[in-house]
Design an enzyme around this catalytic site. Structure first.
Site, PDB file in Angstrom:
ATOM      1  N   LYS A 146       0.847  -1.208   0.000  1.00  0.00           N
ATOM      2  CA  LYS A 146       0.000   0.000   0.000  1.00  0.00           C
ATOM      3  C   LYS A 146       0.876   1.250   0.000  1.00  0.00           C
ATOM      4  O   LYS A 146       0.642   2.185  -0.767  1.00  0.00           O
ATOM      5  CB  LYS A 146      -0.871   0.029   1.270  1.00  0.00           C
ATOM      6  N   CYS A 164     -19.824  -1.232   7.609  1.00  0.00           N
ATOM      7  CA  CYS A 164     -20.124  -0.435   8.803  1.00  0.00           C
ATOM      8  C   CYS A 164     -21.449  -0.795   9.484  1.00  0.00           C
ATOM      9  O   CYS A 164     -21.453  -1.159  10.661  1.00  0.00           O
ATOM     10  CB  CYS A 164     -20.143   1.037   8.437  1.00  0.00           C
ATOM     11  N   GLY A 168     -25.491  -2.842   3.139  1.00  0.00           N
ATOM     12  CA  GLY A 168     -24.359  -3.760   3.186  1.00  0.00           C
ATOM     13  C   GLY A 168     -23.163  -2.931   3.605  1.00  0.00           C
ATOM     14  O   GLY A 168     -23.314  -1.887   4.234  1.00  0.00           O
TER      15      GLY A 168
END
Ligand code: UGA
Length: 454
Positions: free
Chosen positions: A35, A283, A280
């Site tokens: 990343k 969270c 969905g």
């Protein structure tokens, strides 16, 4: 102000870039070297409208590193934005949070940072983070960190798909803490946003008439509870719309009209009342489960939140029932699915209704063809073995399909060439899981249109 952000997921990366944009000196840290390498080369690690442009704009002002000492060096504010994925019992996994706290404690030295938790953690975790930083400091320095840091909570309200916009133009900013000095530091940090004193970027223009942003100051525990209460309330709104939708269908009403009429009451508000496949993502489901678990731990129960959760996940079974009702036998049928991401404008597949429905259809012997404009690569990578045939175009989903389900309301699905697509199908059946398509247009093209609550 010198800022360190630990964790470069949706929240961390967006927060780091936006704080750099409004003038702070930001260093983003992540243990994932891939990343960091990608971000260092100007390549965002997530799909999010405006994130590429934002990264390019602040590229000279933000640093990315996998070296914790470098990231934390003299930082006045340290944000913890690591993931807290759900455990099987509904509680969030706090292992990454613990690691972040230990990193901070080990490296505290001669300066006084405010450690800000932005990860969604169970109520009461601020104290827990404080004790981890303190213990880690003690273990590495052989003495207690007298007044060397304080912990604050700064819950995040950004939505995937509009993360940059929500960070620059939030409805409110909540900061919680029991140390007044730390809260003043955060007030200063956020001043460019609360006063809207920054020039708005071309790729995320300031909404017309958008003014000063409310800053809510609370104690640590209240700030943590605000996050759960806000997400749960939004979840309840959606499930309420879906439950009214069940009745609407039976009595011949239209849930879209009903919720328009309900939502225009200023006390209720029109947003998050769209009935359909329900929520969905990473969270709402996780936070509802965590709130229920916390309540249980403290000897009370969250009946309304639990009910919202149950109604939500039942919508997925309902969609399968509707498909089955339309084609009668699922075994051997081909069902197309439009949209795989849990909502439009994101490549995120976590807790995606489309994927769960696809699995239920496969379990019942159907063949599934699916498309998504952005999340297709992720789906192919993460669900290669699952038996779904991934289609490169929306049109390919319709080939020999007995029915097509619209699962995610990507704008491009509104403008498909329905006549030709209908010709490619075995039977012209559309289940609109988001009540998004133009019912009249579809019926004019000979489709049997089935919505949820309409
Ligand atoms: C949600 C909250 O909206 C953010 O405020 C919060 O910061 C974030 O969770 C988080 O805790 O990190 P997000 O999950 O990114 O954001 O996306 P939403 O836009 O809230 O949508 C959640 C789900 O609800 C989606 O699947 C969406 O399709 C569904 N939804 C939304 C409905 O089914 N009906 C609606 O009327 C609105």
């Amino acid at each position: 102000m010198k800022v360190c952000v630990i964790g470069t997921g949706y929240v961390g990366l967006t927060t780091g870039l936006c704080l750099a944009y409004v003038g702070h000196d930001v260093c983003c840290f992540d243990v994932d070297t891939d990343k960091i390498d990608s971000l260092r080369h100007g390549r965002p690690t997530i799909y999010e409208p405006g994130i590429r442009e934002m990264l390019a704009t602040v590229f000279d002002r933000v640093r990315f590193t996998e070296n914790a000492s470098e990231a934390l060096h003299e930082a006045q504010v340290v944000f913890i934005t690591v993931g807290t994925p759900p455990l099987p019992d509904g509680n969030p996994d706090l292992r990454y949070l613990r690691e972040a706290g230990e990193q901070i404690g080990r490296r505290l030295n001669g300066y006084t940072p405010v450690v800000v938790n932005k990860s969604t953690v169970p109520v009461g975790s601020g104290n827990w983070i404080e004790s981890i930083v303190r213990d880690s400091y003690q273990a590495h320095h052989g003495r207690s960190p007298q007044g060397n840091f304080s912990v604050a909570s700064n819950p995040e309200f950004l939505r995937e798909g509009s993360a940059i916009h929500d960070s620059l133009y939030p409805d409110r900013i909540v900061i919680g803490g029991d140390d007044g000095c730390a809260l003043h530091v955060l007030e200063d940090l956020y001043r460019p946003i609360t006063e809207q004193s920054f020039p708005s970027p071309a790729f995320a223009p300031r909404p017309e008439g958008f003014g000063a942003v409310a800053l809510v100051t609370a104690d640590l525990t209240s700030a943590e509870l605000i996050k759960y209460a806000a997400n749960s309330f939004l979840s309840i709104k959606i499930s309420f719309a879906n439950e009214i939708g069940h009745l609407a269908e039976r009595v011949g009403a239209n849930i879209k009209q009903v919720m328009l009429g309900v939502g225009l009451d200023a006390r209720i508000g029109p947003r998050f009342l769209q009935a359909g496949l329900g929520w969905g993502g990473s969270c709402f489901g996780k936070d509802a489960a965590a709130l229920v678990a916390t309540a249980r731990e403290y000897g009370t129960c969250m009946r309304i939140v639990q009910a919202a959760h149950d109604v939500n996940y039942n919508q997925r079974a309902l969609a399968v029932d509707k498909l089955q009702g339309a084609v009668k036998i699922l075994k051997g049928r081909t069902i197309g699915i439009l949209g795989l991401a849990f909502k439009p404008n994101t490549d995120d597949l976590r807790d995606s209704p489309a994927l769960e429905i696809a699995q239920r259809l496969l379990d019942r012997g159907a063949k599934v063809r699916a498309h998504d404009p952005i999340a297709l690569c992720n789906a192919q990578r993460l669900h290669a073995e699952g038996g779904i045939a991934f289609c490169p175009t929306a049109e390919a989903v319709f080939e020999d399909a007995d029915a097509v389900l619209l699962a995610t309301e990507w704008q491009e699905y509104a403008d498909l060439r329905w006549h030709e697509l209908g010709n490619a199908m075995r039977s012209r059946i559309i289940v609109d899981g988001r009540n998004f398509l133009d019912r009249k247009l579809l019926t004019d093209h000979g489709f049997q249109y089935i919505g949820l609550g309409v």
